[in-house]
Design a protein around this motif. Structure first.
Motif, short mmCIF file in Angstrom:
data_model
loop_
_atom_site.label_atom_id
_atom_site.label_comp_id
_atom_site.label_asym_id
_atom_site.label_seq_id
_atom_site.Cartn_x
_atom_site.Cartn_y
_atom_site.Cartn_z
N MET A 1 10.41 -6.39 1.16
CA MET A 1 9.89 -5.22 1.88
C MET A 1 8.48 -5.56 2.36
O MET A 1 7.64 -5.94 1.57
CB MET A 1 9.86 -4.03 0.92
CG MET A 1 9.23 -2.81 1.50
SD MET A 1 9.40 -1.30 0.53
CE MET A 1 9.26 -1.81 -1.14
N SER A 2 8.25 -5.46 3.63
CA SER A 2 6.91 -5.74 4.14
C SER A 2 6.45 -4.57 4.97
O SER A 2 7.19 -3.63 5.21
CB SER A 2 6.93 -7.02 4.96
OG SER A 2 7.74 -6.85 6.08
N GLY A 3 5.24 -4.62 5.39
CA GLY A 3 4.66 -3.54 6.17
C GLY A 3 3.31 -3.21 5.59
O GLY A 3 3.06 -3.42 4.42
N LYS A 4 2.45 -2.69 6.45
CA LYS A 4 1.09 -2.39 6.03
C LYS A 4 0.96 -0.93 5.60
O LYS A 4 1.63 -0.04 6.14
CB LYS A 4 0.11 -2.68 7.16
CG LYS A 4 0.06 -4.14 7.56
CD LYS A 4 -0.65 -4.97 6.51
CE LYS A 4 -0.83 -6.39 7.00
NZ LYS A 4 -1.44 -7.25 6.00
N TYR A 44 -7.05 9.33 3.67
CA TYR A 44 -6.18 8.17 3.43
C TYR A 44 -6.72 6.84 3.96
O TYR A 44 -6.33 5.79 3.48
CB TYR A 44 -4.81 8.40 4.09
CG TYR A 44 -3.92 9.37 3.36
CD1 TYR A 44 -3.12 8.94 2.31
CD2 TYR A 44 -3.84 10.70 3.73
CE1 TYR A 44 -2.27 9.81 1.64
CE2 TYR A 44 -3.00 11.59 3.07
CZ TYR A 44 -2.21 11.14 2.03
OH TYR A 44 -1.38 12.00 1.37
N LYS A 45 -7.57 6.87 5.00
CA LYS A 45 -7.93 5.61 5.65
C LYS A 45 -8.97 4.84 4.84
O LYS A 45 -10.15 5.16 4.85
CB LYS A 45 -8.45 5.84 7.07
CG LYS A 45 -8.57 4.53 7.84
CD LYS A 45 -8.94 4.77 9.28
CE LYS A 45 -8.97 3.45 10.03
NZ LYS A 45 -9.29 3.65 11.44
N GLY A 46 -8.48 3.82 4.20
CA GLY A 46 -9.35 2.92 3.45
C GLY A 46 -9.01 1.51 3.88
O GLY A 46 -9.09 1.17 5.05
N GLU A 47 -8.57 0.73 2.91
CA GLU A 47 -8.22 -0.66 3.17
C GLU A 47 -6.77 -0.75 3.67
O GLU A 47 -5.89 -0.08 3.12
CB GLU A 47 -8.36 -1.40 1.84
CG GLU A 47 -8.38 -2.88 1.93
CD GLU A 47 -8.51 -3.53 0.55
OE1 GLU A 47 -8.20 -4.73 0.47
OE2 GLU A 47 -8.88 -2.85 -0.42
N LEU A 48 -6.53 -1.57 4.68
CA LEU A 48 -5.18 -1.80 5.19
C LEU A 48 -4.63 -3.03 4.46
O LEU A 48 -5.18 -4.11 4.57
CB LEU A 48 -5.21 -2.03 6.71
CG LEU A 48 -3.87 -2.10 7.42
CD1 LEU A 48 -3.08 -0.80 7.25
CD2 LEU A 48 -4.08 -2.39 8.90
N VAL A 49 -3.60 -2.81 3.66
CA VAL A 49 -3.06 -3.89 2.82
C VAL A 49 -1.54 -3.97 2.95
O VAL A 49 -0.90 -3.07 3.48
CB VAL A 49 -3.42 -3.67 1.31
CG1 VAL A 49 -4.93 -3.64 1.12
CG2 VAL A 49 -2.78 -2.40 0.77
N ASP A 50 -0.97 -5.04 2.42
CA ASP A 50 0.47 -5.18 2.41
C ASP A 50 1.03 -4.28 1.31
O ASP A 50 0.42 -4.13 0.25
CB ASP A 50 0.85 -6.64 2.13
CG ASP A 50 2.33 -6.87 2.40
OD1 ASP A 50 2.68 -7.12 3.57
OD2 ASP A 50 3.13 -6.80 1.45
N VAL A 51 2.19 -3.69 1.55
CA VAL A 51 2.79 -2.76 0.58
C VAL A 51 3.01 -3.42 -0.79
O VAL A 51 2.99 -2.77 -1.81
CB VAL A 51 4.11 -2.14 1.15
CG1 VAL A 51 5.22 -3.17 1.18
CG2 VAL A 51 4.52 -0.92 0.35
N GLU A 52 3.18 -4.74 -0.80
CA GLU A 52 3.40 -5.45 -2.06
C GLU A 52 2.22 -5.32 -3.02
O GLU A 52 2.37 -5.49 -4.22
CB GLU A 52 3.71 -6.93 -1.80
CG GLU A 52 5.04 -7.17 -1.11
CD GLU A 52 6.24 -6.59 -1.86
OE1 GLU A 52 6.26 -6.65 -3.10
OE2 GLU A 52 7.15 -6.07 -1.20
#
Length: 102
Positions: A1-4, A44-52
């Motif tokens: 599962m991927s996605g930011k 909600y807007k903080g760091e944009l990371v991978d869902v993993e």
């Protein structure tokens, strides 16, 4: 599962609050009957990371506000959220978690 996903941590009076949402939901509002879900940038807007990487944030959090298919699916997979407790507003899944401290 991927996605930011966006993750933001708040530290308030000994609590660690995690706000996390799927990237594409940021800034949108969903309504269904009396229910309204606002995915506000300022919350909600903080760091944009991978869902993993969600697991490491959930591990630290004492309270979490989670919104979106990827975020909720990962939280369920990791055992933080019970699938039966997920609210859907206009098809968008939302759940809250609080860890009980003894």
């Amino acid at each position: 599962m991927s996605g930011k996903i966006y993750v933001k941590i708040y530290r308030v009076q000994g609590e660690v609050l995690l706000a996390a949402c799927d990237e594409e939901l940021l800034g949108k509002t969903f309504r269904e009957g009396e229910l309204k879900l606002e995915v506000k940038e300022r919350f909600y807007k903080g760091e944009l990371v991978d869902v993993e990487s969600l697991g490491k944030f959930l591990e630290e959090a004492t309270i979490a506000n989670l919104t979106g298919e990827r975020v909720i699916k990962k939280a369920i997979e990791l055992g933080y959220i019970d699938e039966g407790r997920v609210l859907r507003i206009q098809g968008v899944p939302h759940a809250q978690m609080a860890k009980m401290m003894w």
